[in-house]
Scaffold this motif. Sequence first.
Motif, PDB file in Angstrom:
ATOM      1  N   PRO A 100       0.609  -1.421   0.193  1.00 45.25           N
ATOM      2  CA  PRO A 100      -0.260  -0.097   0.392  1.00 45.25           C
ATOM      3  C   PRO A 100       0.703   1.420   0.150  1.00 45.25           C
ATOM      4  O   PRO A 100       2.400   1.404   0.046  1.00 45.25           O
ATOM      5  CB  PRO A 100      -0.649  -0.157   1.667  1.00 45.25           C
ATOM      6  CG  PRO A 100       0.122  -0.499   1.931  1.00 45.25           C
ATOM      7  CD  PRO A 100       1.267  -1.641   1.411  1.00 45.25           C
ATOM      8  N   SER A 101       0.195   2.221  -0.463  1.00 47.22           N
ATOM      9  CA  SER A 101       0.538   4.102   0.033  1.00 47.22           C
ATOM     10  C   SER A 101       0.760   4.198   0.839  1.00 47.22           C
ATOM     11  O   SER A 101      -0.635   4.095   2.154  1.00 47.22           O
ATOM     12  CB  SER A 101       0.589   4.965  -1.078  1.00 47.22           C
ATOM     13  OG  SER A 101       0.280   4.413  -2.601  1.00 47.22           O
ATOM     14  N   GLU A 102       2.319   4.769   1.578  1.00 47.33           N
ATOM     15  CA  GLU A 102       2.034   4.915   2.814  1.00 47.33           C
ATOM     16  C   GLU A 102       1.686   6.628   2.911  1.00 47.33           C
ATOM     17  O   GLU A 102       2.215   7.303   3.275  1.00 47.33           O
ATOM     18  CB  GLU A 102       3.308   5.745   3.554  1.00 47.33           C
ATOM     19  CG  GLU A 102       3.613   5.083   5.370  1.00 47.33           C
ATOM     20  CD  GLU A 102       5.192   4.663   5.447  1.00 47.33           C
ATOM     21  OE1 GLU A 102       5.128   4.956   6.443  1.00 47.33           O
ATOM     22  OE2 GLU A 102       5.426   4.031   4.753  1.00 47.33           O
ATOM     23  N   ILE A 103       0.657   6.674   3.080  1.00 50.46           N
ATOM     24  CA  ILE A 103      -0.178   8.597   3.184  1.00 50.46           C
ATOM     25  C   ILE A 103      -0.227   9.152   4.484  1.00 50.46           C
ATOM     26  O   ILE A 103       0.174  10.328   4.182  1.00 50.46           O
ATOM     27  CB  ILE A 103      -1.889   8.580   3.155  1.00 50.46           C
ATOM     28  CG1 ILE A 103      -2.280   7.055   1.653  1.00 50.46           C
ATOM     29  CG2 ILE A 103      -2.731   9.715   3.050  1.00 50.46           C
ATOM     30  CD1 ILE A 103      -1.608   7.841   0.537  1.00 50.46           C
ATOM     31  N   VAL A 104       0.135   9.015   5.341  1.00 49.09           N
ATOM     32  CA  VAL A 104       0.500   9.065   6.961  1.00 49.09           C
ATOM     33  C   VAL A 104       1.523   8.720   7.405  1.00 49.09           C
ATOM     34  O   VAL A 104       1.059   7.668   7.686  1.00 49.09           O
ATOM     35  CB  VAL A 104      -0.353   9.601   7.735  1.00 49.09           C
ATOM     36  CG1 VAL A 104       0.171   9.935   8.889  1.00 49.09           C
ATOM     37  CG2 VAL A 104      -1.228  11.111   6.914  1.00 49.09           C
ATOM     38  N   HIS A 164      -8.160   0.175   1.782  1.00 44.14           N
ATOM     39  CA  HIS A 164      -8.610  -0.698   0.817  1.00 44.14           C
ATOM     40  C   HIS A 164      -9.817  -1.043   0.168  1.00 44.14           C
ATOM     41  O   HIS A 164     -10.624  -0.891   0.570  1.00 44.14           O
ATOM     42  CB  HIS A 164      -7.594  -1.978   0.394  1.00 44.14           C
ATOM     43  CG  HIS A 164      -8.601  -3.244   1.233  1.00 44.14           C
ATOM     44  ND1 HIS A 164      -8.982  -4.054   0.829  1.00 44.14           N
ATOM     45  CD2 HIS A 164      -9.019  -3.659   2.196  1.00 44.14           C
ATOM     46  CE1 HIS A 164     -10.205  -4.624   0.852  1.00 44.14           C
ATOM     47  NE2 HIS A 164      -9.992  -4.295   2.251  1.00 44.14           N
ATOM     48  N   CYS A 165      -9.678  -0.875  -1.324  1.00 43.79           N
ATOM     49  CA  CYS A 165     -10.740  -0.962  -2.037  1.00 43.79           C
ATOM     50  C   CYS A 165     -10.114  -2.158  -3.140  1.00 43.79           C
ATOM     51  O   CYS A 165      -9.818  -3.296  -2.310  1.00 43.79           O
ATOM     52  CB  CYS A 165     -11.464  -0.326  -2.579  1.00 43.79           C
ATOM     53  SG  CYS A 165     -10.855   0.917  -3.858  1.00 43.79           S
ATOM     54  N   ALA A 166     -10.477  -2.503  -4.172  1.00 45.38           N
ATOM     55  CA  ALA A 166     -10.633  -3.631  -5.369  1.00 45.38           C
ATOM     56  C   ALA A 166      -8.759  -3.492  -5.841  1.00 45.38           C
ATOM     57  O   ALA A 166      -8.144  -4.141  -5.392  1.00 45.38           O
ATOM     58  CB  ALA A 166     -10.786  -3.259  -6.585  1.00 45.38           C
ATOM     59  N   GLN A 167      -8.539  -1.985  -6.098  1.00 44.46           N
ATOM     60  CA  GLN A 167      -7.633  -1.382  -7.098  1.00 44.46           C
ATOM     61  C   GLN A 167      -7.044  -0.022  -6.097  1.00 44.46           C
ATOM     62  O   GLN A 167      -5.567   0.619  -6.063  1.00 44.46           O
ATOM     63  CB  GLN A 167      -8.152  -0.538  -8.078  1.00 44.46           C
ATOM     64  CG  GLN A 167      -7.930  -2.361  -8.958  1.00 44.46           C
ATOM     65  CD  GLN A 167      -8.491  -1.221 -10.918  1.00 44.46           C
ATOM     66  OE1 GLN A 167      -9.054  -0.324 -10.597  1.00 44.46           O
ATOM     67  NE2 GLN A 167      -8.411  -1.981 -11.773  1.00 44.46           N
ATOM     68  N   GLY A 191      -4.740   0.820  -0.536  1.00 41.37           N
ATOM     69  CA  GLY A 191      -3.942   0.369  -1.534  1.00 41.37           C
ATOM     70  C   GLY A 191      -5.219  -0.396  -2.037  1.00 41.37           C
ATOM     71  O   GLY A 191      -6.620  -0.376  -1.131  1.00 41.37           O
ATOM     72  N   PRO A 192      -4.390  -1.546  -2.981  1.00 43.42           N
ATOM     73  CA  PRO A 192      -5.492  -3.043  -3.319  1.00 43.42           C
ATOM     74  C   PRO A 192      -5.711  -3.705  -2.780  1.00 43.42           C
ATOM     75  O   PRO A 192      -5.455  -4.047  -1.530  1.00 43.42           O
ATOM     76  CB  PRO A 192      -4.962  -3.155  -4.426  1.00 43.42           C
ATOM     77  CG  PRO A 192      -3.377  -3.233  -4.432  1.00 43.42           C
ATOM     78  CD  PRO A 192      -3.534  -1.575  -2.841  1.00 43.42           C
ATOM     79  N   LEU A 193      -6.654  -4.468  -3.013  1.00 44.22           N
ATOM     80  CA  LEU A 193      -7.182  -5.570  -1.894  1.00 44.22           C
ATOM     81  C   LEU A 193      -6.036  -6.841  -2.050  1.00 44.22           C
ATOM     82  O   LEU A 193      -5.938  -7.237  -0.644  1.00 44.22           O
ATOM     83  CB  LEU A 193      -8.384  -6.836  -3.230  1.00 44.22           C
ATOM     84  CG  LEU A 193      -8.195  -7.925  -2.374  1.00 44.22           C
ATOM     85  CD1 LEU A 193     -10.016  -7.900  -1.095  1.00 44.22           C
ATOM     86  CD2 LEU A 193      -9.477  -8.219  -3.272  1.00 44.22           C
ATOM     87  N   GLN A 194      -5.168  -7.234  -2.682  1.00 50.27           N
ATOM     88  CA  GLN A 194      -3.774  -7.672  -2.112  1.00 50.27           C
ATOM     89  C   GLN A 194      -3.433  -7.514  -1.100  1.00 50.27           C
ATOM     90  O   GLN A 194      -2.772  -8.084  -0.541  1.00 50.27           O
ATOM     91  CB  GLN A 194      -2.720  -7.731  -3.577  1.00 50.27           C
ATOM     92  CG  GLN A 194      -3.583  -8.235  -4.486  1.00 50.27           C
ATOM     93  CD  GLN A 194      -3.799  -7.072  -5.761  1.00 50.27           C
ATOM     94  OE1 GLN A 194      -4.463  -6.639  -5.542  1.00 50.27           O
ATOM     95  NE2 GLN A 194      -3.652  -7.221  -6.650  1.00 50.27           N
ATOM     96  N   THR A 195      -2.669  -6.320  -0.519  1.00 46.41           N
ATOM     97  CA  THR A 195      -2.228  -6.016   0.621  1.00 46.41           C
ATOM     98  C   THR A 195      -3.013  -5.619   1.756  1.00 46.41           C
ATOM     99  O   THR A 195      -2.348  -6.589   2.458  1.00 46.41           O
ATOM    100  CB  THR A 195      -2.253  -4.077   0.588  1.00 46.41           C
ATOM    101  OG1 THR A 195      -3.414  -4.322   0.557  1.00 46.41           O
ATOM    102  CG2 THR A 195      -1.480  -3.556  -0.921  1.00 46.41           C
ATOM    103  N   ALA A 196      -4.844  -6.634   1.552  1.00 46.55           N
ATOM    104  CA  ALA A 196      -5.210  -6.362   3.080  1.00 46.55           C
ATOM    105  C   ALA A 196      -5.009  -8.052   2.880  1.00 46.55           C
ATOM    106  O   ALA A 196      -5.746  -8.623   4.230  1.00 46.55           O
ATOM    107  CB  ALA A 196      -6.635  -6.221   2.895  1.00 46.55           C
TER     108      ALA A 196
END
Length: 342
Positions: free
Chosen positions: A162-166, A249-252, A173-178
């Motif tokens: 995922p991207s680190e926003i804070v 996360h969501c799908a993408q 991030g996308p589903l794969q990260t979860a």
Amino acid sequence: MYSLGVPLPPALDGDSAPVHLLPPHKAFNWIHDGSVLVFDVTACGEGSKGPAEVPWRLQEGGLVPYGFATLLPDLPDEAKARVFEALVDDFFGPSEVPDLAIVFETPRPGPKAKASPGQAMAQWILRNKAQPHQVFLVDRDEYAKKYQGLQDAAGTKRLTVPSEIVEDGLYLGPLQTATSSAVLNGLAITHVLSVIDHSVPLPSDARVEHLSLCIEDHPDADLYPVLKKALPWLLAAFAETPGARVLVHCAQGRSRSASVVIAWLMCVKRVLERDEKSGSAALFGAVMGIVKQLRPSIQPNYGFASALENLFHDEGALAPLLMGMEAFLQDPGGRRWQLALG
């Protein structure tokens, strides 16, 4: 032009050759977006010509999955040019050279007037190549320490991260990260918010709080019921769990989850600035710009964007949330949000 780095001393940061120091988490986001060239100037020891001999390698475990090359500043210019061109050909193609480059180095004490190996390499790139237009320096040791958990968890497996926003707080991030144990454990995620239209089976070894909210990524889908549940849940996660790290996360990781993250940050910014006159549309534009710099692929669909532009239209509905957020942001743990949105 990106402006998220801290300028180096003026002698090394002329108008024609901007070089900046970049915090590890911002480098992490850009690298995994695949939009930068990545070089490492760390040598084995004094006078060494070979690649760094360290317990882990930057290109393993998803730490640097794209466009990586070891490029030492004391190589002849012809050799530097060959390494540079080979990297471009292997990962991008001559017509797709990124505007940005990242140079990893391990800073060592030395005369302040003398450029470090990373600074010297950055200046060489800017003098000799039409692109990249900007080069950022990243402390290799800090980066390694921060993301060592990812490499340990994944070994040499490539990861979708995922991207680190804070920093150390909010990830998108996308589903794969979860669904990845390596990602959840490697980044020490404590909470997962799923904004998607189906169930999400988290890894059995994931010790996280999980909230799943059902919504389709469609312009006609109503975002407000999702925000009504998601925003208080995020506040509770950050306020009640010291050191909470939340993955949304969501799908993408582009529309639904991005919309929730933007809504959360809009509320934070509204409270921090104590500005009730600024409309939702202006806040949406400002926060969208911040998040897009850290995750360029985000794109809320036009229905969600419209909802966010009118987020504070009914101020009363958000009043309890904003009051709770104000108390949270006054605590020491709330300072990172000020830095993220400053």
